[in-house]
Design an enzyme around this catalytic site. Structure first.
Site, PDB file in Angstrom:
ATOM      1  N   CYS A   1       0.810  -1.227   0.000  1.00 52.83           N
ATOM      2  CA  CYS A   1       0.000   0.000   0.000  1.00 52.83           C
ATOM      3  C   CYS A   1       0.842   1.277   0.000  1.00 52.83           C
ATOM      4  O   CYS A   1       0.636   2.180  -0.818  1.00 52.83           O
ATOM      5  CB  CYS A   1      -0.965  -0.017   1.172  1.00 52.83           C
ATOM      6  SG  CYS A   1      -0.201   0.033   2.809  1.00 52.83           S
TER       7      CYS A   1
ATOM      8  N   HIS B   1      -2.509   1.224   6.823  1.00 57.77           N
ATOM      9  CA  HIS B   1      -2.934   1.103   5.423  1.00 57.77           C
ATOM     10  C   HIS B   1      -3.168   2.495   4.860  1.00 57.77           C
ATOM     11  O   HIS B   1      -3.514   3.428   5.584  1.00 57.77           O
ATOM     12  CB  HIS B   1      -4.199   0.266   5.295  1.00 57.77           C
ATOM     13  CG  HIS B   1      -4.540  -0.063   3.863  1.00 57.77           C
ATOM     14  ND1 HIS B   1      -3.729  -0.850   3.073  1.00 57.77           N
ATOM     15  CD2 HIS B   1      -5.579   0.324   3.068  1.00 57.77           C
ATOM     16  CE1 HIS B   1      -4.266  -0.962   1.863  1.00 57.77           C
ATOM     17  NE2 HIS B   1      -5.373  -0.250   1.838  1.00 57.77           N
TER      18      HIS B   1
ATOM     19  N   HIS C   1      -5.833   1.742  -4.348  1.00 59.99           N
ATOM     20  CA  HIS C   1      -4.939   1.219  -3.305  1.00 59.99           C
ATOM     21  C   HIS C   1      -4.540  -0.215  -3.623  1.00 59.99           C
ATOM     22  O   HIS C   1      -5.130  -0.872  -4.493  1.00 59.99           O
ATOM     23  CB  HIS C   1      -5.591   1.308  -1.920  1.00 59.99           C
ATOM     24  CG  HIS C   1      -6.725   0.355  -1.692  1.00 59.99           C
ATOM     25  ND1 HIS C   1      -7.007  -0.210  -0.470  1.00 59.99           N
ATOM     26  CD2 HIS C   1      -7.680  -0.141  -2.530  1.00 59.99           C
ATOM     27  CE1 HIS C   1      -8.068  -0.994  -0.550  1.00 59.99           C
ATOM     28  NE2 HIS C   1      -8.497  -0.970  -1.786  1.00 59.99           N
TER      29      HIS C   1
END
Length: 392
Positions: free
Chosen positions: A304, A352, A364
């Site tokens: 990520c 994240h 993402h």
């Protein structure tokens, strides 16, 4: 008079049954029922599908957290290795210069020995463990020539610097070893969490997997609904801000909440930011479909924070490697004012991140086994959103 009553059969009496075979069968049935009753709680202990889903999600989140720790340890290790290598090279060069200075002093000692002038002094100096102490005791410097004094001063300075650099190099190598240990631990943690998640999923039946897919579909639909709701809110807010700006341009003072409270908290994205954001988003879109790989920074795969770092690098903006640092690399803005290009961070431990593309959506790299994709920022529920940061 003889009795005609028949003798009673022998055997165990159970519930009025006198036949031994029937009694045994009854006892067996009771035992089996008892075993079934005892086994029932074990069946009830089996986790529900929802519990399994939560456990798998938790494992992936823990793996994501360990991934960011791995990324941080890897970056730290790389920096420390570079520093350690530089120090070791520096020590080698300084040692060479120190040897050259020692040779020069040795030439003086040889000359003094041949001429018989102060032969013991310089030779004793060369063998001394602490030259400065030797000078203090013998006042050798008072009996040396100008060239000799310069050579001795140079030798002492280089010896001191070399010893200091050797100490630095030793400490740097020790820190490097510690960081390598942290890196190894973080890597093992990621691998263990992912293995546990795969094991749980492998135990599901086809029917359970189908039900789990249905649950995921419901979650995606709810996330999409929340994204549309946010898009409507943002559109309404932008319209209100536009009307307020027109009123200000016309010289009239806006009234009500739209003119007082909302505009003061707005963090607008200027044209320069929009230009950079367009470049970052163009890069991110080009990565859609590439696999998530923990610790990866491209070009074939990403995690990520590796994706967001690479996207903004394409726009000329350098972001730190990990989510922990990226969350501090810009200006925090309200979710209602998120603009394309902003970074959306998730979870209390900030493990994240995705890049906002507008209308409640982001690009993402979700987790192992998935690919870079567009998805609602509410993919894991509204409570999962930690913050929104404008990085440039």
């Amino acid at each position: 008079m003889a009795s005609h009553r028949k003798s009673r059969p022998t055997g165990t009496r159970v519930a009025g049954i006198r036949t031994p075979a029937l009694a045994t069968a009854a006892l067996t049935s009771v035992a089996l029922l008892s075993q079934s009753a005892n086994a029932a709680p074990e069946a009830d202990d089996k986790p529900s599908l929802e519990e399994i889903e939560k456990k798998v999600d938790d494992l992936y989140r823990q793996a994501g957290s360990a991934t960011e720790k791995y990324n941080a340890a890897k970056e730290k290790t790389a920096k420390q290795r570079k520093r350690a290598d530089a120090l070791v090279d520096d020590v080698a060069k300084r040692t060479q210069k120190l040897n050259e200075a020692r040779e020069e002093l040795g030439s003086f000692a040889s000359a003094q020995y041949r001429t018989g002038a102060a032969a013991p002094d310089t030779a004793t100096f060369l063998l001394a463990d602490t030259p400065q102490d030797y000078f203090d005791q013998t006042q050798l410097m008072d009996r040396m020539t100008g060239r000799q004094k310069v050579a001795v001063d140079d030798y002492i300075a280089q010896q001191s610097e070399t010893m200091n650099k050797r100490q630095e190099a030793t400490e740097s190598l020790e820190a490097l070893t510690e960081s390598q240990g942290d890196l190894k631990t973080a890597k093992a943690t990621v691998q263990r969490k992912l293995a546990d998640a795969r094991e749980l999923m492998s135990k599901l039946t086809a029917e359970e997997k189908a039900r789990l897919a249905a649950i995921e579909k419901e979650k995606r639909e709810e996330a999409a609904r929340k994204a549309r709701e946010l898009a409507r809110q943002q559109a309404a807010q932008q319209q209100a801000q536009g009307e307020a700006a027109q009123q200000q341009d016309s010289g009239s003072s806006p009234s009500g909440p739209a003119g007082s409270g909302s505009s003061s908290s707005t963090v607008p994205a200027d044209s320069s930011y929009a230009t950079k954001a367009d470049k970052a988003l163009a890069f991110a879109r080009a990565q859609i479909g590439k696999p998530y790989v923990w610790g990866a920074v491209g070009p074939g795969s990403y995690d990520c924070s590796g994706l967001t770092q690479a996207a903004w690098k394409a726009a000329g903006v350098t972001l730190p490697r990990t989510t922990y640092d990226q969350v501090n690399a810009g200006t925090t803005v309200p979710l209602s004012q998120a603009q394309p290009g902003d970074l959306v961070f998730f979870y209390d431990d900030v493990t994240h991140v995705g890049i906002y593309i507008g209308n409640g959506m982001m690009i993402h790299a979700p987790k192992p086994g998935t690919y870079v994709r567009e998805e609602s920022i509410f993919y894991d529920g509204e409570s999962a959103i930690h913050s929104v940061v404008r990085p440039a």
